[in-house]
Scaffold this motif. Structure first.
Motif: not given
Length: 193
Positions: A51, A41-43, A45-48
């Motif tokens: 999540p 989920n975090k990855m 989100e970090m890539n737009g």
């Protein structure tokens, strides 16, 4: 040592079934969603990305294999510690790769002679049962499936185990109705066989 895979699509009851069996078996209980969801989920989100989207091309290309790798790393650590393991997840690509399980075992110093690999394919006969179960569990990551149900169901995978394990180590289990004591005993007998 036993390595027992509970595989199937969302809503078939893999987690519930394996949790019930955990009352009988003293094994390490490893659910791919539990192990993978926080960092995936975090990855995303970090890539737009959304999540909770496990159906995007980005997820499938860049992140899909990471939770499986983490899951199997933890599983192998438990096997090395002489602990039986229950693994819960879809495992679609893995089951379709004939050498996958042998390569995992070999990389950790084991063979199929050392580890009793079993696969329980959890199925339900009625897609409405799956949909109701998915809706009831209320996970954000399931929203795409529910919103695009016809598309999701049309892409549903057929589970065929291509690994070099005996047919007697593979069980298709219909989890459509009530999980009776008789059904539980059938699964216990299969795992102990």
């Amino acid at each position: 040592m036993k390595l027992v895979f509970f595989v199937g699509t969302a809503g078939t009851g893999k987690s519930y079934l394996s949790q019930r069996l955990s009352e009988t078996f003293s094994w390490a209980y490893l659910d791919m969603d539990t192990i993978g969801t926080p960092f995936v989920n975090k990855m995303l989100e970090m890539n737009g990305q959304d999540p909770d989207d496990r159906d995007s091309a980005f997820y499938k290309q860049h992140l899909r294999n990471l939770p499986y790798q983490a899951l199997m790393d933890v599983a192998m650590e438990n096997i090395k510690a002489h602990q039986d393991v229950a693994l819960i997840g879809p495992f679609t690509r893995e089951l379709a790769t004939p050498t996958w399980i042998e390569e995992i075992l070999k990389a950790n110093g084991f063979t199929l002679s050392d580890v009793d690999v079993k696969v329980i394919i959890v199925e339900v006969q009625n897609a409405d049962v799956e949909k109701d179960r998915i809706r009831e569990r209320g996970y954000d990551r399931d929203q795409w499936k529910l919103k695009h149900w016809d598309t999701y169901k049309s892409e549903k995978k057929t589970y065929n185990v291509t690994w070099n394990i005996p047919n007697a180590s593979i069980l298709r289990f219909d989890n459509s109705g009530e999980l009776t004591n008789q059904k539980l005993q059938q699964l216990i007998n299969f795992i102990n066989r």
